[in-house]
Write an enzyme that holds these catalytic residues in place. Structure first.
Site, PDB file in Angstrom:
ATOM      1  N   GLY A  16       1.914   5.895   4.591  1.00 43.06           N
ATOM      2  CA  GLY A  16       1.144   6.483   5.531  1.00 43.06           C
ATOM      3  C   GLY A  16      -0.104   5.701   5.792  1.00 43.06           C
ATOM      4  N   VAL A  17      -0.421   4.476   5.314  1.00 49.05           N
ATOM      5  CA  VAL A  17      -1.666   4.026   5.595  1.00 49.05           C
ATOM      6  C   VAL A  17      -1.690   2.900   6.705  1.00 49.05           C
ATOM      7  CG1 VAL A  17      -2.361   3.945   3.300  1.00 49.05           C
ATOM      8  CG2 VAL A  17      -1.040   1.853   4.007  1.00 49.05           C
ATOM      9  N   GLY A  18      -0.226   2.747   7.235  1.00 40.13           N
ATOM     10  CA  GLY A  18      -0.328   2.072   8.731  1.00 40.13           C
ATOM     11  C   GLY A  18       0.367   0.647   8.560  1.00 40.13           C
TER      12      GLY A  18
ATOM     13  N   GLY B 284       0.764  -1.324   0.050  1.00 43.29           N
ATOM     14  CA  GLY B 284       0.057   0.157  -0.064  1.00 43.29           C
ATOM     15  C   GLY B 284       0.741   1.137   0.037  1.00 43.29           C
TER      16      GLY B 284
ATOM     17  N   LYS C 238      -8.306   4.034  -7.281  1.00 44.20           N
ATOM     18  CA  LYS C 238      -8.747   4.979  -8.245  1.00 44.20           C
ATOM     19  C   LYS C 238     -10.240   5.662  -7.663  1.00 44.20           C
ATOM     20  CE  LYS C 238      -6.311   2.784 -11.970  1.00 44.20           C
ATOM     21  NZ  LYS C 238      -6.320   2.091 -13.352  1.00 44.20           N
TER      22      LYS C 238
ATOM     23  N   SER D 257      -4.332   2.501 -18.550  1.00 42.57           N
ATOM     24  CA  SER D 257      -5.518   2.638 -18.210  1.00 42.57           C
ATOM     25  C   SER D 257      -6.006   4.014 -18.484  1.00 42.57           C
ATOM     26  CB  SER D 257      -5.602   2.733 -16.653  1.00 42.57           C
ATOM     27  OG  SER D 257      -4.715   3.379 -15.940  1.00 42.57           O
TER      28      SER D 257
END
Length: 841
Positions: A394-396, A391, A777, A734
């Site tokens: 900063g998401v832990g 990930g 997204k 994409s």
């Protein structure tokens, strides 16, 4: 130095690490509070670093080095304490080096100027200030003439011989070499005393006490002769004949007796009592090491090999070059946790409560962790998969790994892998090399002190290959449950069992992990947080943490949830919460400044800030409420716009969705046209895949538009497609559907729906293929204010990972073909395609 004149009053610097002589340079550690105050207020605050001080020594060299002049008892009438040597050296500070670990301290470099006498202490606070008298005579002609030329020549020759024995890299030795035949006699005497090795602390003080040059020369020359005699006798001998002079030794008789014992020992070829004591001490150390090796309870095969190494050590001379290397190796082996395990607490209910208390959200990640712990609870041994948390920053990821260690009751150890390009960092160096050491895995096991810690392999996607091997290949054995029970470190050279270690890896991007290593791990994606989750995280975790770190509490500041939501929307559009925490920290700093100003204001003339806190009337302080206005004052103007509506106000612009290692982002595509020959220009630092997608979109549009779109306008018009943020490299398939919609908008002169963002790969046949990173997204689209998203039909299954509150707020449009996507992107649909376009698809 005769030409120097120093002030009558100077601050005092107490030292116990040596004696500073005039003309000599010395580094002095500054540890005591009063010495630090003197340095900061007298030296560091001055415009020039060359401040004058008095360097004073204690009479006793055994004085506690952590004490200083602030611990000495100064008499009420200003008399100098008895423990302080009254003859000192005035000096200037030429260099200051500071350190904050483990506590604030400094090291200063001083150069002596002249001898002085301490007359009295004229001030004690904040540091000692002394009245002094300068002792070095300007015209000591009689004293110099009393020295014969023969004595002077003999002295300088002996000094030169001493210099040949001393290290040529020593700065003082280099200085003395340059001036020994040219400088004045007093300077040569002082510099010579400063470089002598076999000299006691008391003798140095006696040299400092000799003010007249003749007395000083006699004293220093006697010390030079004694050391020269020692060095001549020990020349060519091994290190075992080094003379040890203790600081507390004050009698030259003791040194002469020691010298005589060395000479006698060389004559008979034996070892004296000191050597016997040293051998006895080494024997005791080896016995203790052997006991530690036996207590380690190694596997029998390993213990057999290690005891062979111990026997080598036992039969080896203490002065062998290999002795210390082998001893360090055996001490490492003895310190490894061969059989020591930490007790493990396996309770799924407790683990669920701990994870929920430490982290908000992360439902998928928590579920997978609890599944893993549940299997361990039912089956005590599990060669389970290696979990890898993937990930954006900063998401832990790291904090979740710490929570797993805490809930299990295991030791936690983190290994930072970012930037490692040497295989030896994982496997260690072979002991045949000088300076070899074990790899980070074995070092971590030694630090953890248990054989079943939680090991965090941080930033596993940042490993790089270099000329010294591929560290990711070395990790294959570490992370393979079928192999890591016999992990072989090159330094250790015996198998070590890693099967009890719970390995957890973290990465920002799966594409940076080699395929063989990726196969060893189970990926658990952490896409990021929604706005609601960030608000809860801030209220429950970030704000209390920052209040503690800034010394304030809820009575000083009130940061409501609405203000946190504004910060998330306008200042910190990110997948994690690092920038959110930085913003909260900035708010806390601003509040702390207000509080400090209010507390320092005068009660008789309160300022506007003091009335806010009401410190002038003794009432409880009123908290500062951080509203929209306060956020603008503290954080500045908003960084991000509220939505993309103001961007999609003209034809030729469309909003796409992109994935980056730091989370999802909205990617705008801009197009324009001009007369030409049908050429296409692509800008924005695009990769090959993205360029191909743009060409595919334009080719399909040219072949499928109806005649009323003026085919010649498309085919005879140059098109420029631009992706903003041109300094950032962009690639991936994409963006194909976004380019198609932007071009269709350009040639029909219609605006794309302002509430719609899109992603998908296009083909030449007009199909819309699935892409990755859907959750990231969609979250990025939601943060940017889009409430309608066009996705490939085959990505419908991926919205299951999107939080329910986001799914309720966004309308998803799933398209199988490019024609369907065009119809969904424009208000009222897109009717400019050929009637038989569907059949061609």
């Amino acid at each position: 130095m005769p030409s120097v004149q120093v002030p009558k009053k100077l601050p005092i610097l107490m030292v116990t690490d040596g004696v500073v002589f005039p003309a000599a340079t010395m580094r002095i550690p500054i540890r005591s509070k009063q010495n630090i105050l003197m340095l900061e207020q007298r030296i560091l605050s001055a415009t020039s670093l060359h401040g004058s001080i008095v360097v004073i020594a204690y009479r006793d060299a055994t004085a506690d080095k952590s004490s200083s002049a602030d611990d000495s008892q100064v008499e009420a009438d200003g008399r100098v304490p008895k423990a302080v040597h009254t003859i000192a050296t005035a000096a200037i500070v030429t260099q200051v080096m500071g350190s904050n670990w483990p506590q604030p301290s400094y090291t200063v470099q001083v150069t002596g100027l002249c001898r002085v006498r301490l007359d009295r202490i004229v001030r004690q606070q904040p540091f000692l200030l002394a009245a002094i008298s300068q002792l070095d005579k300007i015209d000591d002609i009689k004293s110099v003439k009393a020295v014969s030329e023969a004595a002077l020549k003999e002295f300088t020759d002996d000094v030169w011989k001493i210099l040949n024995y001393l290290s040529p890299r020593d700065a003082a030795v280099q200085q003395l070499r340059k001036i020994v035949h040219t400088a004045s006699l007093d300077v040569i005497c002082d510099l010579t005393a400063s470089v002598l090795k076999e000299v006691t602390y008391t003798e140095l003080l006696r040299v400092l006490d000799h003010v007249t040059i003749a007395e000083r020369l006699a004293m220093v020359h006697s010390l030079v002769k004694r050391q020269l005699k020692v060095m001549e006798h020990l020349s060519g001998d091994d290190e075992s004949y080094t003379v040890q002079i203790h600081p507390e030794s004050t009698r030259v008789d003791d040194i002469s007796r020691l010298l005589g014992s060395i000479i006698n020992r060389k004559a008979v070829g034996g070892r004296d009592g000191d050597m016997s004591e040293r051998n006895a001490s080494n024997s005791t150390q080896r016995d203790a090491l052997l006991q530690k090796l036996k207590d380690a309870k190694m596997p029998p095969d390993v213990e057999k090999d290690i005891l062979k190494e111990y026997q080598k050590l036992k039969g080896m001379s203490n002065f062998s070059p290999e002795y210390n290397s082998l001893q360090n190796y055996l001490e490492l082996v003895a310190d490894l946790p061969w059989s020591t395990e930490s007790g493990e607490t396996l309770n799924v209910q407790k683990s669920r409560a701990d994870l929920d208390a430490d982290h908000y959200g992360l439902k998928v990640l928590k579920t997978r962790i609890l599944e893993y712990l549940a299997v361990r609870q039912l089956r005590r041994s599990l060669k389970g998969p290696i979990l890898c948390f993937v990930g954006p920053p900063g998401v832990g990821k790291t904090s979740v790994a710490k929570s797993i260690a805490n809930t299990l009751g295991r030791t936690f150890h983190r290994v930072a892998l970012g930037g490692i390009s040497d295989e030896s960092d994982i496997r260690g160096h072979r002991r045949t090399y000088i300076g070899s050491m074990p790899g980070r895995i074995i070092q971590g096991m030694k630090t953890a002190k248990t054989k079943n810690p939680v090991f965090l392999l941080d930033e596993v996607d940042k490993l790089t290959s270099g000329v010294h091997g591929d560290p990711s290949s070395a990790l294959l054995e570490v992370l393979d449950p079928e192999q890591n029970n016999t992990f072989l470190d090159h330094y250790l050279n015996v198998p070590f069992d890693l099967s009890g270690v719970l390995f957890i890896a973290t990465a920002n991007n799966v594409s940076g992990i080699p395929a063989p290593l990726l196969d060893r791990m189970e990926m658990i994606e952490i896409a990021g947080y929604t706005q609601e989750e960030k608000v809860r995280i801030a209220m429950d975790h970030l704000i209390p943490k920052q209040l503690r770190e800034h010394g304030i509490d809820a009575s000083h500041v009130h940061l409501p949830a609405d203000s946190i939501a504004i910060i998330v929307q306008r200042y910190t559009r990110e997948a994690g919460v690092r920038n959110l925490e930085r913003s909260i920290s900035a708010i806390c700093r601003a509040v702390a400044l207000k509080i400090a100003e209010a507390q320092s204001s005068s009660a008789s003339s309160p300022s506007a800030d003091s009335t806010v806190f009401r410190t002038d009337v003794g009432l409880p302080a009123l908290p500062i409420v951080i509203d929209d206005t306060a956020l603008t004052d503290i954080l500045g103007p908003a960084t991000h716009a509220n939505s993309g509506a103001e961007i999609l106000v003209q034809p030729g612009v469309a909003a796409g969705l992109a994935w980056t290692p730091v989370g999802g982002e909205v990617l705008y595509v801009e197009t324009t046209k001009m007369e030409g020959e049908g050429r296409v220009t692509l800008t924005g630092q695009l990769g090959d895949v993205m360029k191909e997608s743009a060409n595919l979109a334009l080719t399909w549009l040219r072949s499928h538009v109806s005649t009323d779109m003026k085919r010649d306008l498309i085919e005879k018009t140059d098109v420029h497609v631009h992706f903003p943020a041109g300094a950032v490299s962009k690639d991936g398939p994409s963006a194909g559907i976004t380019v198609l919609v932007a071009l269709a908008s350009l040639f029909t002169n219609r605006c794309v729906r302002s509430d719609t963002a899109m992603t998908g790969e296009v083909t030449l046949r007009g199909l819309l293929l699935p892409v990755g990173g859907i959750r990231d997204k969609v979250l990025a689209a939601y943060r940017a204010g889009f409430r309608r998203v066009i996705l490939p039909k085959r990505n419908e299954k991926d919205i299951i990972d999107i939080p329910e509150e986001i799914k309720k707020s966004i309308e998803f449009v799933f398209a199988t073909t490019m024609a369907e996507a065009l119809n969904a992107a424009f208000e009222g649909g897109f009717q400019k395609l050929q009637s038989n376009a569907a059949s061609k698809l």
